[in-house]
Design a protein around this motif. Structure first.
Motif, PDB file in Angstrom:
ATOM      1  N   TYR A  39       0.824  -1.202   0.000  1.00 32.41           N
ATOM      2  CA  TYR A  39       0.000   0.000   0.000  1.00 32.41           C
ATOM      3  C   TYR A  39       0.863   1.258   0.000  1.00 32.41           C
ATOM      4  O   TYR A  39       0.572   2.219  -0.711  1.00 32.41           O
ATOM      5  CB  TYR A  39      -0.947   0.021   1.205  1.00 32.41           C
ATOM      6  N   LYS A  40       1.932   1.271   0.777  1.00 32.10           N
ATOM      7  CA  LYS A  40       2.821   2.442   0.826  1.00 32.10           C
ATOM      8  C   LYS A  40       3.412   2.738  -0.550  1.00 32.10           C
ATOM      9  O   LYS A  40       3.458   3.887  -0.982  1.00 32.10           O
ATOM     10  CB  LYS A  40       3.939   2.223   1.837  1.00 32.10           C
ATOM     11  N   ASN A  41       3.863   1.693  -1.242  1.00 32.37           N
ATOM     12  CA  ASN A  41       4.418   1.875  -2.583  1.00 32.37           C
ATOM     13  C   ASN A  41       3.363   2.382  -3.558  1.00 32.37           C
ATOM     14  O   ASN A  41       3.617   3.271  -4.365  1.00 32.37           O
ATOM     15  CB  ASN A  41       5.030   0.574  -3.103  1.00 32.37           C
ATOM     16  N   TRP A  42       2.178   1.812  -3.493  1.00 33.85           N
ATOM     17  CA  TRP A  42       1.093   2.236  -4.378  1.00 33.85           C
ATOM     18  C   TRP A  42       0.736   3.693  -4.118  1.00 33.85           C
ATOM     19  O   TRP A  42       0.590   4.475  -5.055  1.00 33.85           O
ATOM     20  CB  TRP A  42      -0.137   1.351  -4.162  1.00 33.85           C
ATOM     21  N   LYS A  43       0.620   4.067  -2.866  1.00 29.53           N
ATOM     22  CA  LYS A  43       0.239   5.434  -2.519  1.00 29.53           C
ATOM     23  C   LYS A  43       1.306   6.428  -2.971  1.00 29.53           C
ATOM     24  O   LYS A  43       0.982   7.503  -3.483  1.00 29.53           O
ATOM     25  CB  LYS A  43       0.017   5.544  -1.006  1.00 29.53           C
ATOM     26  N   TYR A  44       2.581   6.091  -2.811  1.00 32.50           N
ATOM     27  CA  TYR A  44       3.660   6.965  -3.243  1.00 32.50           C
ATOM     28  C   TYR A  44       3.595   7.176  -4.757  1.00 32.50           C
ATOM     29  O   TYR A  44       3.671   8.302  -5.238  1.00 32.50           O
ATOM     30  CB  TYR A  44       5.015   6.380  -2.848  1.00 32.50           C
ATOM     31  N   ASN A  45       3.425   6.092  -5.510  1.00 34.69           N
ATOM     32  CA  ASN A  45       3.351   6.207  -6.970  1.00 34.69           C
ATOM     33  C   ASN A  45       2.112   6.964  -7.410  1.00 34.69           C
ATOM     34  O   ASN A  45       2.154   7.753  -8.355  1.00 34.69           O
ATOM     35  CB  ASN A  45       3.382   4.827  -7.626  1.00 34.69           C
ATOM     36  N   TYR A  46       0.991   6.757  -6.743  1.00 30.58           N
ATOM     37  CA  TYR A  46      -0.248   7.444  -7.082  1.00 30.58           C
ATOM     38  C   TYR A  46      -0.108   8.938  -6.816  1.00 30.58           C
ATOM     39  O   TYR A  46      -0.486   9.754  -7.642  1.00 30.58           O
ATOM     40  CB  TYR A  46      -1.394   6.857  -6.266  1.00 30.58           C
ATOM     41  N   LYS A  47       0.445   9.316  -5.666  1.00 30.01           N
ATOM     42  CA  LYS A  47       0.616  10.725  -5.351  1.00 30.01           C
ATOM     43  C   LYS A  47       1.602  11.392  -6.295  1.00 30.01           C
ATOM     44  O   LYS A  47       1.433  12.542  -6.655  1.00 30.01           O
ATOM     45  CB  LYS A  47       1.077  10.901  -3.904  1.00 30.01           C
ATOM     46  N   THR A  48       2.644  10.673  -6.694  1.00 34.26           N
ATOM     47  CA  THR A  48       3.619  11.239  -7.615  1.00 34.26           C
ATOM     48  C   THR A  48       2.966  11.570  -8.944  1.00 34.26           C
ATOM     49  O   THR A  48       3.149  12.665  -9.478  1.00 34.26           O
ATOM     50  CB  THR A  48       4.783  10.252  -7.832  1.00 34.26           C
ATOM     51  N   SER A  49       2.181  10.657  -9.489  1.00 32.98           N
ATOM     52  CA  SER A  49       1.530  10.930 -10.770  1.00 32.98           C
ATOM     53  C   SER A  49       0.489  12.028 -10.617  1.00 32.98           C
ATOM     54  O   SER A  49       0.304  12.839 -11.524  1.00 32.98           O
ATOM     55  CB  SER A  49       0.891   9.660 -11.337  1.00 32.98           C
TER      56      SER A  49
END
Length: 57
Positions: free
Chosen positions: A22-32
């Motif tokens: 979840y942490k990785n997904w959230k980081y990538n989602y916020k970056t985009s």
């Protein structure tokens, strides 16, 4: 774009603070999301400059 915890077998209350997926997904989602906001701000500013609209009015 769905979070990786949709069908997670280890899901429990407050698991997002410990789940690496979840942490990785959230980081990538916020970056985009940030990149899209920067581009949108640029386009809006460019259109306003073409119209001759000032920053505050």
């Amino acid at each position: 774009m769905n979070a990786p915890c949709k069908d997670c077998k280890q899901r429990r209350l407050y698991c997002h603070s410990q789940c690496e997926k979840y942490k990785n997904w959230k980081y990538n989602y916020k970056t985009s999301d940030r990149e899209e906001n920067v581009y949108t701000d640029y386009v809006v500013g460019a259109v306003q400059r073409m119209k001759g609209v000032g920053r505050w009015g």
